[in-house]
Scaffold this active site. Sequence first.
Site, PDB file in Angstrom:
ATOM      1  CG  HIS A  79      -1.580   1.331   1.478  1.00 24.89           C
ATOM      2  ND1 HIS A  79      -2.539   1.873   0.652  1.00 24.89           N
ATOM      3  CD2 HIS A  79      -1.373   2.251   2.469  1.00 24.89           C
ATOM      4  CE1 HIS A  79      -2.902   3.052   1.128  1.00 24.89           C
ATOM      5  NE2 HIS A  79      -2.208   3.320   2.221  1.00 24.89           N
ATOM      6  CG  ASP A 108       7.381  18.517 -25.887  1.00 27.14           C
ATOM      7  OD1 ASP A 108       7.495  18.059 -24.739  1.00 27.14           O
ATOM      8  OD2 ASP A 108       6.800  17.911 -26.801  1.00 27.14           O
ATOM      9  CD1 TRP A 144       6.177   3.736   4.413  1.00 23.02           C
ATOM     10  CD2 TRP A 144       7.435   4.578   2.752  1.00 23.02           C
ATOM     11  NE1 TRP A 144       6.554   5.011   4.764  1.00 23.02           N
ATOM     12  CE2 TRP A 144       7.325   5.549   3.756  1.00 23.02           C
ATOM     13  CE3 TRP A 144       8.177   4.872   1.606  1.00 23.02           C
ATOM     14  CZ2 TRP A 144       7.931   6.800   3.664  1.00 23.02           C
ATOM     15  CZ3 TRP A 144       8.778   6.126   1.519  1.00 23.02           C
ATOM     16  CH2 TRP A 144       8.652   7.073   2.536  1.00 23.02           C
ATOM     17  CB  SER A 172      11.577   6.524 -13.717  1.00 27.63           C
ATOM     18  OG  SER A 172      10.436   7.261 -14.036  1.00 27.63           O
ATOM     19  CB  SER A 173      12.326   9.872  -9.704  1.00 38.87           C
ATOM     20  OG  SER A 173      11.117   9.281  -9.368  1.00 38.87           O
ATOM     21  CG  HIS A 256      11.607  15.146   6.464  1.00 40.49           C
ATOM     22  ND1 HIS A 256      10.529  14.974   7.284  1.00 40.49           N
ATOM     23  CD2 HIS A 256      11.566  16.418   6.054  1.00 40.49           C
ATOM     24  CE1 HIS A 256       9.867  16.098   7.377  1.00 40.49           C
ATOM     25  NE2 HIS A 256      10.481  17.006   6.645  1.00 40.49           N
ATOM     26  CD  GLU A 258       9.408  10.351  -1.993  1.00 39.37           C
ATOM     27  OE1 GLU A 258      10.425  10.671  -2.633  1.00 39.37           O
ATOM     28  OE2 GLU A 258       8.312  10.089  -2.522  1.00 39.37           O
ATOM     29  CE1 TYR A 260       7.337  19.959   3.907  1.00 41.55           C
ATOM     30  CE2 TYR A 260       8.966  18.410   4.745  1.00 41.55           C
ATOM     31  CZ  TYR A 260       7.970  19.329   4.970  1.00 41.55           C
ATOM     32  OH  TYR A 260       7.592  19.622   6.243  1.00 41.55           O
ATOM     33  CB  SER A 271      -0.130  28.856  -4.881  1.00 39.93           C
ATOM     34  OG  SER A 271       0.310  28.453  -3.599  1.00 39.93           O
ATOM     35  CG  HIS A 305      11.510  14.637  12.324  1.00 40.41           C
ATOM     36  ND1 HIS A 305      11.370  15.857  11.713  1.00 40.41           N
ATOM     37  CD2 HIS A 305      11.201  13.724  11.387  1.00 40.41           C
ATOM     38  CE1 HIS A 305      10.990  15.666  10.461  1.00 40.41           C
ATOM     39  NE2 HIS A 305      10.878  14.386  10.245  1.00 40.41           N
ATOM     40  CG  HIS A 306      11.369  10.257  10.316  1.00 39.15           C
ATOM     41  ND1 HIS A 306      10.061  10.016   9.958  1.00 39.15           N
ATOM     42  CD2 HIS A 306      11.731  11.380   9.651  1.00 39.15           C
ATOM     43  CE1 HIS A 306       9.659  10.938   9.095  1.00 39.15           C
ATOM     44  NE2 HIS A 306      10.647  11.790   8.896  1.00 39.15           N
ATOM     45  CB  THR A 331       4.446  25.275   7.119  1.00 36.14           C
ATOM     46  OG1 THR A 331       5.582  24.479   6.794  1.00 36.14           O
ATOM     47  CG2 THR A 331       3.194  24.548   6.676  1.00 36.14           C
ATOM     48  CE  LYS A 334       5.057  27.084   0.383  1.00 38.17           C
ATOM     49  NZ  LYS A 334       4.559  27.670  -0.874  1.00 38.17           N
ATOM     50  NE  ARG A 453       3.341   3.139  11.359  1.00 35.51           N
ATOM     51  CZ  ARG A 453       4.203   3.878  10.636  1.00 35.51           C
ATOM     52  NH1 ARG A 453       5.140   4.608  11.247  1.00 35.51           N
ATOM     53  NH2 ARG A 453       4.122   3.915   9.328  1.00 35.51           N
TER      54      ARG A 453
HETATM   55 CU   CU1 Z   1      10.272  13.702   8.549  1.00 32.28          CU
END
Ligand code: CU1
Length: 528
Positions: A79, A108, A144, A172-173, A256, A258, A260, A271, A305-306, A331, A334, A453
Amino acid sequence: MSTTATAVEGEHHHHGPAKGIGRWLFATNHKDIGTMYLWTALAMFFLGGAFAMVIRMELFQPGLQLVNPDWFNRMFTMHGLVMVFGAIMPAWVGFANWQIPLMIGAPDMAMPRMNLLSYWLLPVALLVLVSTFFMEGNAPAFGWTFYAPLSTTFAPDTADFFIFGVHLLGISSIMGAINVIATIVNLRAPGMTLMKMPMFVWTWLITAFLLIAVMPVLAGVVTMMLTDRNFGTAFFDASGGGDPLMFQHIFWFFGHPEVYIMILPSFGVVSQILPTFARKPLFGYASMVYATGAIAFLSFIVWGHHMFATGLPLAGELYFMYATMLIAVPTGVKIFNWAATMWRGSMTFEAPMLFSIAFVFLFTIGGLTGLMMAMGPADMQYHSTYFIVAHFHYTLVPGAVFALMAGTYYWLPIWCGRMYDEKLAKIHFWLSAISVNVLFFPQHFVGLAGMPRRVPDYPLQFADFNMIISIGGFVYGLSQLMFVYIVVKAIRSGKPTPDQVWEGAKGLEWELPNPLPFHTHTTPPRVD
Ligand code: CU1
């Protein structure tokens, strides 16, 4: 010049767009490639969603009924992987392909054939990932985040296919990101200076730099896994002098930013949409650009922080606490700007606006719980509970997914030259907005009450909330079928897009020229 003959010859081979399947197999047009990215992402959204439905069915009531624990682990692993790498990221690349050239006046993408390669690596990679279900050892079941040693010492051989799939996704990315940067840097129309670029283009430019910075880190960590698993290295194996915690440091240095990568383009879309339906220019354009840059920079220096629960040194814990809390500043800028954009605007509430307003409110909930978790001592309580699940799903579902829905309704009239059914889209919005909160809000409660979890079963005390959560999940999942119906209906039988798609966009500088017919190839003859 010798290239002239080649150019003329090349023209013979490109006499009109390719027909049938060839149009898609060999597409170099940013619109066709964008379309393929978007359909692929939508398919993966439903595949990842199907895994989520299995999870919610299993957790509908206590006791094991649908799957055994191993299958449950595979379900939440796939998932997460499918939603992150198969649905959200490719969807944003699809948006980038369609919108960036149109918004900066480029013919293009800068490298159309690399663009095609970027796309086709994606379904191959996803196939490699999903085909593990049919292999001996079955699909990965390590989450994941695939922490070592669970993904190295204790994983079946299919973990090597997982690693190969991640490498392909990374290639690819990275190529996609290079293309975005090259396009924005080189192909802007005269007068389109950087600080005049639409916010969606700005947020994608910054996202592309994040991708180039961290996808190689992801590739590095899976390569270290590969050599640990097959070639006798011990990067993550303490018995060989390595350190399993190093895995977490490297993974989250990628992980992290990722987050964003998935959310900055959302900021861009919202926006664009809020000014259109508030009939006011975006408040604080320059501060939006700088805030996006600041968030991107901070995203690189907060990964610890993880890992509060791993026992960081006190100085490290304090550093990661304060650095993480700093993200709340840009943040907040924004969110203030979005509110100020709507302030005293003459707002109307078409589907793109509804999804965008819901984004502002609900993403902020995810941001606030993020701030709660940023406090190290408090995080020791939240760690590995459903509170975390609630937090990041608020940032990614009413966050990224709602912004994708908003952007699709906003730009679909340009993409396919036809309007969607506004009434159905509003129903889709309300079903989604209500069910997404039924689905994710009570997860805060069971999490704070201590429900871990990644478990297939739980004590009786969590039964009521889990049933409510599952019902929210089923309604949210079913509501998204409506989205497909609305999109297909628009493409097949929608009213033709009027000259002015959104009346509110009149006079705003990012107004797009339209209608642009779906099959128009704006690419000029190639001279390479
Ligand atoms: Cu994070």
